[in-house]
Write an enzyme that holds these catalytic residues in place. Structure first.
Site, short mmCIF file in Angstrom:
data_model
loop_
_atom_site.label_atom_id
_atom_site.label_comp_id
_atom_site.label_asym_id
_atom_site.label_seq_id
_atom_site.Cartn_x
_atom_site.Cartn_y
_atom_site.Cartn_z
N ASP A 156 35.21 44.24 36.37
CA ASP A 156 35.11 45.40 35.50
C ASP A 156 35.65 45.90 34.46
OD1 ASP A 156 32.84 46.71 34.20
OD2 ASP A 156 34.14 48.78 35.46
N ASN A 193 51.91 39.04 34.04
CA ASN A 193 52.25 39.85 33.56
C ASN A 193 54.04 39.34 32.86
OD1 ASN A 193 50.62 41.76 31.12
ND2 ASN A 193 52.25 43.84 32.62
N ASP A 247 55.98 45.64 35.02
CA ASP A 247 55.00 45.24 32.92
C ASP A 247 55.81 44.56 32.68
OD1 ASP A 247 53.72 45.19 31.06
OD2 ASP A 247 53.61 47.11 30.71
#
Length: 345
Positions: A156, A193, A247
């Site tokens: 989702d 990432n 990240d």
């Protein structure tokens, strides 16, 4: 006895000197906001041909170029003739041009963006992932000019519910007939990432954001083959990293790995061999996204940040949110990166 006392004194003095020198080096970081804020800074890359920093304003849907001499940032929005774009990811310059970029889009496509024309000139590649919502994540080029990126798949998109273990990483390269060839490299990721290679190009480091780990692969420079995947760093082993996520990533001349901590208000330095956390630099805003070394001598680190959260609400009480942050350390000759590669097209 005298020799023994002298040896102990000398050893203690040496240890104290090394401790003091290390502390002095850490105190010498100069941390400075250098740009106006953007919505969502990402994927910085120093272009040595321009002597300027290329980065992406994701939710501004813009390719941005920062000039450290003037302190100004020029930006151009990426638009499609047919279809809407929610965000853009990476703006990777071509090796053959300083004005053409591979740009990844929220639609799952990678396009060629011409800076001079200010428009998309061709579709380079489009994901085909069936009914599963897939997004293109961070990307960089190896020394041969192959573009490497990750795909995250979501159950989702609205709640960012990840389809765990179904993310993968692949490379994209130009073929002789002008078309692009893609090659699946590894799977079993959640959100692949930040990535980067060591100076020799023989090790590839790649973060898995939601698993909160950094993986390392052996990398064959000529073939682009990955092997011997290992976990280099697990955030769960460091209480001070609680609540933050790995990240963006870059490496320095000594093989250390530098990681931008999303929600962690910091960047960290990790030993590229042992995975030990060596140093932490506090950044004056919470949402730290990515980083790279730049400048004429690659001795300035540029860190991208955001002025909005993932739910698009504005970051409150942080005047430096969304600005480029420059970090320098004139006392540390090893605080330096190497030239990164561009897309071979």
């Amino acid at each position: 006895m005298i020799c023994s006392i002298f040896f102990k004194y000398f050893s203690l003095s040496t240890a104290l000197f090394e401790l003091f020198s290390s502390h002095l080096t850490k105190m010498s970081y100069k941390i400075q906001p250098v740009s106006k804020p953007v919505l969502f800074g990402e994927s910085p890359l120093w272009d040595n041909r321009r002597q300027q920093l290329i980065f992406t304003n994701c939710f501004g849907k813009s390719v941005s170029i920062f000039d450290p001499l003037s302190g100004e940032t020029a930006s151009k929005e990426v638009k499609l003739e047919n279809g809407e774009i929610a965000w853009i990811g990476v703006s990777m310059p071509y090796s053959s041009s300083t004005t053409k970029f591979l740009v990844s889009l929220s639609t799952g496509s990678m396009v060629e963006f011409d800076w001079d024309l200010g428009q998309v000139t061709k579709i380079l590649y489009t994901l085909d992932e069936g009914d599963i919502k897939a997004t293109l994540e961070d990307g960089k080029c190896d020394s041969q000019g192959r573009y490497w990126t990750g795909i995250a798949k979501f159950e989702d998109m609205g709640s960012l519910q990840v389809n765990e273990g179904n993310g993968n990483i692949f490379s994209l390269s130009a073929k002789h007939d002008g078309f692009l060839d893609n090659k699946l490299a590894a799977g079993n990721y959640d959100v692949p990432n930040g990535l980067g290679w060591n100076k020799e190009g023989t090790k590839l480091f790649w973060n898995d954001l939601t698993r909160r780990v950094t993986n390392v692969f052996d990398f064959d420079v000529q073939s682009g083959q990955l092997s011997n995947r290992k976990v280099l760093l697990d955030y769960k082993n460091y209480p001070q990293l609680e609540g933050s996520f790995p990240d963006g990533l870059c490496t320095d001349v000594n093989g250390n790995v530098w990681i931008a901590n999303w929600k962690g208000k910091s960047v960290i330095k990790v030993d590229g061999e042992t995975g030990i956390l060596v140093d932490t630099i506090t950044i004056p805003t919470t949402n730290v996204t990515s980083l790279c070394f730049g400048g004429p001598n690659y001795d300035s680190m540029y860190v991208t940040t955001t002025s909005i959260n993932l739910d698009l609400t504005t970051v409150q009480g942080e005047p430096d949110a969304g600005k480029l942050i420059r970090i320098q350390n004139p006392r540390d000759n090893c605080f330096k990166g190497v030239q990164e590669s561009f897309f071979a097209l």
